[in-house]
Motif scaffolding. Structure first.
Motif, short mmCIF file in Angstrom:
data_model
loop_
_atom_site.label_atom_id
_atom_site.label_comp_id
_atom_site.label_asym_id
_atom_site.label_seq_id
_atom_site.Cartn_x
_atom_site.Cartn_y
_atom_site.Cartn_z
N ARG A 11 -13.79 11.44 -14.40
CA ARG A 11 -14.18 10.20 -14.67
C ARG A 11 -13.27 9.48 -12.98
O ARG A 11 -11.96 9.77 -12.88
N ARG A 12 -14.15 8.60 -12.82
CA ARG A 12 -13.04 8.42 -11.11
C ARG A 12 -13.07 6.36 -11.50
O ARG A 12 -13.60 6.12 -12.71
N VAL A 13 -12.38 5.88 -10.69
CA VAL A 13 -12.20 4.61 -11.39
C VAL A 13 -13.64 3.39 -10.55
O VAL A 13 -14.09 4.74 -9.07
N PRO A 14 -13.84 2.29 -11.25
CA PRO A 14 -14.35 1.96 -11.41
C PRO A 14 -15.19 0.86 -9.82
O PRO A 14 -13.67 0.76 -9.74
N LEU A 15 -15.92 0.78 -9.00
CA LEU A 15 -16.04 0.16 -7.87
C LEU A 15 -16.93 -1.18 -7.99
O LEU A 15 -18.37 -0.72 -8.89
N GLY A 16 -17.04 -2.09 -7.18
CA GLY A 16 -17.93 -3.09 -7.53
C GLY A 16 -18.97 -2.50 -6.48
O GLY A 16 -18.71 -1.96 -5.84
N PRO A 17 -19.92 -2.97 -5.94
CA PRO A 17 -20.87 -2.76 -4.63
C PRO A 17 -20.98 -3.04 -3.67
O PRO A 17 -19.45 -3.68 -3.23
N PRO A 18 -20.89 -2.22 -2.87
CA PRO A 18 -20.01 -2.18 -1.13
C PRO A 18 -20.72 -3.76 -0.14
O PRO A 18 -21.83 -4.13 -1.09
N ARG B 213 -1.01 2.13 3.12
CA ARG B 213 0.21 1.56 3.27
C ARG B 213 0.29 0.28 3.47
O ARG B 213 0.70 -1.15 2.75
N HIS B 214 -0.70 -0.12 4.33
CA HIS B 214 -1.36 -1.39 5.30
C HIS B 214 -1.76 -2.54 3.77
O HIS B 214 -1.64 -3.71 3.49
N ALA B 215 -2.40 -1.76 2.60
CA ALA B 215 -3.22 -2.98 1.91
C ALA B 215 -2.00 -2.82 0.52
O ALA B 215 -2.23 -4.47 0.21
N HIS B 216 -1.50 -2.17 0.66
CA HIS B 216 -0.02 -2.44 -0.01
C HIS B 216 0.55 -3.46 0.26
O HIS B 216 1.31 -4.42 -0.10
N GLU B 217 1.37 -3.15 1.72
CA GLU B 217 1.69 -4.27 2.54
C GLU B 217 1.45 -5.83 2.51
O GLU B 217 1.89 -7.07 2.78
N ARG B 218 0.23 -5.13 2.28
CA ARG B 218 -0.55 -7.28 2.28
C ARG B 218 -0.80 -7.80 1.13
O ARG B 218 -1.60 -8.97 1.15
N GLY B 219 -1.09 -7.36 -0.02
CA GLY B 219 -1.39 -7.51 -0.92
C GLY B 219 -1.53 -7.22 -2.07
O GLY B 219 -2.81 -7.71 -2.39
N ASP B 220 -3.14 -6.33 -1.46
CA ASP B 220 -4.09 -5.30 -1.71
C ASP B 220 -3.89 -5.01 -3.04
O ASP B 220 -4.38 -2.93 -2.16
N ASP B 221 -3.56 -4.91 -3.46
CA ASP B 221 -2.76 -3.81 -4.86
C ASP B 221 -4.23 -2.58 -5.69
O ASP B 221 -3.79 -1.74 -5.75
N GLU B 222 -4.91 -4.07 -5.65
CA GLU B 222 -6.42 -3.53 -6.28
C GLU B 222 -7.16 -1.82 -5.23
O GLU B 222 -7.25 -0.23 -5.97
N THR B 223 -6.61 -1.78 -3.96
CA THR B 223 -6.85 -0.66 -2.75
C THR B 223 -6.09 0.28 -2.96
O THR B 223 -6.33 0.87 -2.69
N ALA B 224 -4.75 -0.32 -3.44
CA ALA B 224 -3.48 0.42 -2.89
C ALA B 224 -3.22 1.65 -3.99
O ALA B 224 -2.76 2.65 -3.45
N TRP B 225 -3.73 1.25 -5.72
CA TRP B 225 -3.47 1.87 -6.32
C TRP B 225 -4.98 3.02 -6.68
O TRP B 225 -4.95 4.38 -7.08
N LYS B 226 -5.90 2.10 -5.90
CA LYS B 226 -7.48 2.88 -6.53
C LYS B 226 -8.09 4.08 -4.98
O LYS B 226 -8.40 4.85 -5.70
N LEU B 227 -7.38 3.98 -3.77
CA LEU B 227 -7.50 4.32 -3.11
C LEU B 227 -6.99 5.64 -3.05
O LEU B 227 -7.43 7.05 -2.87
N PRO B 228 -5.69 5.92 -3.89
CA PRO B 228 -4.96 7.05 -3.94
C PRO B 228 -5.60 8.12 -4.75
O PRO B 228 -5.56 8.56 -4.64
N ALA B 229 -5.97 7.55 -6.23
CA ALA B 229 -6.28 7.78 -7.30
C ALA B 229 -8.14 8.25 -7.34
O ALA B 229 -8.24 9.40 -7.35
#
Length: 972
Positions: A658-665, A696-712
């Motif tokens: 199972r992968r984390v859900p993503l919206g359309p590109p 790292r950049h996403a986390h620093e900018r406050g884009d936490d959705e990317t910061a946890w989904k991309l490592p997952a």
């Protein structure tokens, strides 16, 4: 098996190409091929694979990659890669390594007459399929490729010399015309073209070719054509017979003799060279040199030659290392000028351009220049690098000379340029630490730091004069001046180059107010702005960059700005397309324009990088000229590009997980179709640095959705390879981002992945605690998938710590949870639980149950076929059959497991387990030699893995009555 690097890296087994791994494995193999039948130390392989920034686990990764390459190229004793001391060696017949075969054919041609040599040389040149080592990045390969290219050019020149001697001037004129167009500054080729055109009666074409050559020399190098080329031009101006071909070159000089001055191919005799040349090639010393007293003393001590009672066996060598702008070249030249009397036979100097955007000079090209300075004619310079280096060492033997090699790329860049005699000395400067040169050749590293406060004050005094004060009401005391100088030095990062520019700018101001200037610089956050020249825009870095930027077309300017906002490091056309919304082919053209304008560097084909200061400049433009909305849109596009590609990679690397859900590109965002594990792994390998930087950049900018989904999503890729310390930082970032979101389910997934990293690193207690936290959070969030993974991971922990009954219970709980109330929420993890139960039954002594269970799972429809779980199930089935008294059947299952693992990237433990079990089965069948071979191969893999991988398999081997033989620890 054939190995080829005269073009892109290729390996062929018969007529079929061998599929190689990712960029790093290809780099490692290419280095072994380039040094075939010679041992390459692990340290040099690390320098090759990671260039300037190896990770802490680089040595282990090299060993793991060697294991993977061995499986690709052969098994056991059949593998051409062997361990030799502290390195590895590729064993291959020279006739099956293209660059060795090339050298062999050239050497054979040297012993033949002209009629026989020409076809042999053409056969050698036919081995070239394109630029040597094409597509492999890094300074090491740039230097190796330059050396190979120099050999090719020397062979071409020898070929056309023979063709002209045979009177085939009309036939070769067209070939030479094309070559001179590609290499317009290569004097010998130009002279051969002029000779061919002259003898063909094409005087007009010859004069035009000479004009183009002279113009290019003047514009690019500020030089005139050689006397030989000028003589040919005069011949083309006269209606006289063509110059007669020169006789064949005389034999090359012996190591103790001066080379003969033979006539060039043009038939024009060169001016006589001095009997004993004494070259003095040093550039001028810096008029404002200050400080560096400790370093000058170190150089005096390290480079002392001919001291009474001292008998060094090699030329002393100092390596001055440090950051750009720290003054390495200035120090080397200053010391060289101070010690002129120590070197009565002369001083050689070469700018190697190792860190230049133009690319490094080849060692053979530098040797040729040195040999000419030492009196060797161009025709007597050997075409082979090794031979040219040997002649160079012979000429320097017994002399007292200084050799200064400025801006070296790496150890391989300078090794051929080192003298052999103890009377000479060598000074090398480089941004690289040149660890291989220190370890192997005994070079002494002189690490250069920034200026001390006293040195900074001295430079300011030399440039500004003794009176550096401004008006009396701003700074009228010596202490105020000293403090202002210290602040100015700090603002310049203690770099001599930056301080010199700043001081020169202050000197040109009407009011030399050091205190005010230092305050202005110290309070500025703009390093480029700090180097602006008041009233002279052309003297500032920003203005110089701005001229190049403004000359671009609007599309190129927009791409340049957007690249400045890019959080990663490696730029390619697809990356540029994601950032700009341009088409990929359009981005290829635009990147080419930026490279031509020297606003980007292209260290390898299709891969681009910024110089640090240009990155700052581009980021400034992006922040200023792109609106906040455009900047937000850029980062959203880039994050979506990373997420959707990582999602596609995870789908093929761990199908059914199972992968984390993503919206359309976003509209127009192109996502590559990753159709198989090899393609997915290659994409992840290529983008690894960018992906980690993006987290790292996403986390620093406050884009936490990317910061946890991309490592997952990256877990499916990262868990296959060797454990990386970067995985810990990645997992912690994901957990922190999920915590900031208040998402319990996301935290549980992040903790599961982080616990897996701890386990892979052998930190089993940390992994257990992390999995326990993940289980609690997942249960509270009602996320059955995350809770099932946590239970499965706890089962693995108990398995590896020898508590098999507890492990079985955890696996059963996880399976019940994942399969309850309808379809499974995570087929891949459910299959993993079923797979893991088989060895658990085995170690509980339930051999028949283990065999039956493994057979059922193998026959059951699963999310991933012919993957690592198949290897585990086949290994367990084999062990159970052996324990039940059927070792012959066990051998077949182990061989099937090895066949599956040979097609996988990663998962070395499963291959090691299969080889260890095979050793046990062969011993039970009385095949001692085969048993020992299998165990040696298994142990070599185990030696590179965390200890628990071997210790967890020992009970299974014991169940088969097998005690591993005593084995020398091969950890390197």
């Amino acid at each position: 098996m054939e190995f080829r690097i005269l073009g892109s890296l290729e390996v062929c087994a018969g007529a079929a190409p061998v599929r190689l791994g990712g960029r790093r494995q290809r780099s490692l193999l290419a280095m072994l091929v380039a040094h075939s039948n010679r041992t390459v130390p692990v340290a040099r392989l690390v320098d090759t694979v990671w260039d300037q920034d190896p990770p802490a686990t680089a040595d282990r990764q090299i060993r793991n990659m060697v294991g993977l390459l061995r499986r690709m190229l052969g098994t056991g004793a059949a593998s051409p890669i062997v361990t030799d001391g502290a390195g590895y060696r590729l064993v291959a017949d020279d006739a099956r390594v293209d660059h060795r075969l090339f050298a062999s054919r050239v050497a054979t041609a040297a012993d033949l007459d002209a009629a026989q040599a020409v076809p042999r040389l053409r056969e050698a040149l036919e081995l070239w399929r394109g630029p040597a080592l094409d597509g492999l990045p890094g300074l090491v390969f740039a230097a190796l490729a330059a050396g190979l290219e120099e050999q090719r050019m020397a062979v071409l020149e020898r070929l056309y010399e023979l063709e002209l001697e045979a009177g085939r001037h009309r036939e070769v004129a067209a070939e030479l015309t094309g070559l001179v167009a590609d290499f317009p500054l290569r004097d010998r080729l130009v002279r051969q073209l002029l000779t061919a055109l002259h003898r063909s009666g094409r005087h007009g074409d010859g004069l035009e070719a000479y004009r183009r050559h002279a113009s290019r020399l003047s514009e690019d190098l500020g030089l005139d054509p050689t006397p030989e080329a000028q003589a040919l031009q005069r011949a083309l101006l006269l209606p006289c017979p063509a110059p007669t071909p020169s006789p064949a070159p005389t034999a090359r000089p012996t190591p103790t003799a001066r080379p003969d001055r033979t006539a060039p191919t043009t038939g024009v005799a060169p001016a006589a060279a001095p009997a004993d040349p004494r070259p003095e090639q040093l550039p001028s010393d810096l008029s404002v040199f200050v400080g560096r007293a400790p370093e000058l003393l170190i150089l005096d001590r390290v480079l002392a030659t001919g001291e009474p009672g001292a008998r060094p066996t090699a030329a002393p060598c100092a390596v001055i290392t440090g950051a750009a702008g720290v003054g390495k070249s200035v120090l080397a030249l200053h010391w060289a000028h101070l010690t002129r009397e120590r070197f009565p036979d002369g001083r050689l100097f070469a700018d190697l351009r190792g860190w230049s955007a133009a690319g490094p000079r080849s060692p053979h090209g530098v040797l040729a220049a040195f040999l000419r300075a030492l009196g060797v004619t161009a025709e007597s310079i050997p075409a082979q690098l090794d031979e040219a280096s040997a002649l160079y060492r012979s000429l320097l033997a017994g002399r007292r000379m200084l050799v200064v090699l400025d801006d070296a790329a790496g150890p391989e860049h300078v090794r051929p340029l080192l003298p052999g005699g103890s009377g000479c000395a060598v000074v090398i400067t480089s941004r690289d630490r040149l660890t291989g040169l220190v370890a192997r050749e005994g070079a002494h590293r002189v690490a250069l730091d920034g200026f001390t406060p006293a040195e900074g004050q001295a430079l300011l005094a030399r440039i500004l004069g003794a009176d550096t004060a401004g008006t009396a009401d701003t700074a009228d005391t010596a202490e105020a001046q000293r403090q202002a100088g210290a602040r100015l030095l700090d603002a310049c990062g203690h770099l001599p180059l930056a301080l010199g520019i700043a001081a020169a700018q202050l000197r040109d101001r009407p009011q030399r107010d050091l205190v005010a200037f230092a305050d202005e610089l110290a309070s500025s956050t703009d390093r480029l702005g700090a180097l602006e020249a008041d009233g002279d825009d052309r003297s500032s870095l920003r203005s110089a960059f701005g001229v190049s930027y403004q000359a671009l077309d609007p599309a190129a300017r927009r791409l340049f700005r957007r690249l400045g906002l890019f959080p990663g490091v490696d730029i390619s056309a697809p990356v540029a397309a994601a950032l700009s919304a341009y088409a990929v082919d359009a981005c290829e053209r635009l990147l080419g324009r930026l490279t031509t304008a020297h606003l980007l560097a292209e260290p390898s084909r299709g891969r681009y990088r910024f110089h640090d200061l240009l990155k700052l400049f581009a980021a400034e433009l992006g922040a200023r000229e792109e609106s906040p909305e455009e900047q937000r849109e850029l980062h959203e596009r880039w994050h979506a590009w990373c997420l959707h590609h990582a999602h596609a990679a995870a789908r093929v690397l761990t199908p059914g997980r199972r992968r984390v859900p993503l919206g359309p590109p976003p509209d127009g965002l192109r996502v590559a179709d990753l159709t198989g594990p090899e393609q997915a792994t290659r994409w992840c390998d290529d983008q690894r640095a960018n992906l980690l930087a993006t987290v790292r950049h996403a986390h620093e900018r406050g884009d936490d959705e990317t910061a946890w989904k991309l490592p997952a999503l990256l877990w499916s890729y990262l868990h296959r390879a060797s454990p990386q310390t970067e995985g810990v930082a990645l997992g912690r970032t994901a957990v922190a981002a999920a915590r900031r979101l208040g998402d319990l389910s996301a935290q549980a997934h992040g903790l599961n992945d982080l616990g897996h990293v701890w386990g892979a690193l052998g930190e089993l207690t940390l992994s257990r605690r992390t999995f326990q936290r993940a289980r609690v959070l997942a249960h509270n969030a009602g996320d059955r998938c995350a809770e099932g993974r946590a239970l499965a991971n706890l089962g693995a922990y108990h398995y590896f710590t020898g508590r098999y009954a507890d492990a079985g219970e955890y696996y059963e709980q996880a399976l019940d949870l994942l399969t309850a109330d309808g379809p499974e929420t995570d087929d891949w993890t459910a299959d993993l639980c079923r797979t893991s139960l088989a060895p658990t039954y085995l170690l509980l002594g339930h051999y028949q149950e283990a065999s039956d269970h493994a057979s059922r799972v193998l026959a059951r429809p699963r999310a991933q076929r012919n993957g690592p779980m198949d290897c585990s199930l086949l290994n367990t089935l084999a062990a159970a059959e052996h324990a039940l008294g059927r070792p012959e059947e066990a051998v077949g299952h182990y061989e099937r497991s090895l066949a599956v693992s040979s097609r996988l990237t990663g998962y070395p433990a499963q291959r090691a387990h299969a080889l260890a079990g095979l050793a046990a089965a062969h011993r039970a069948l009385g095949r001692e030699q085969r048993s020992r071979q299998a165990w040696d191969a298994a142990y070599e893999i185990y030696a590179e893995l965390p200890a628990h991988q071997l210790t967890s398999n020992l009970p299974i081997l014991a169940a088969m009555g097998f005690t591993p033989p005593a084995t020398t620890d091969r950890r390197r």
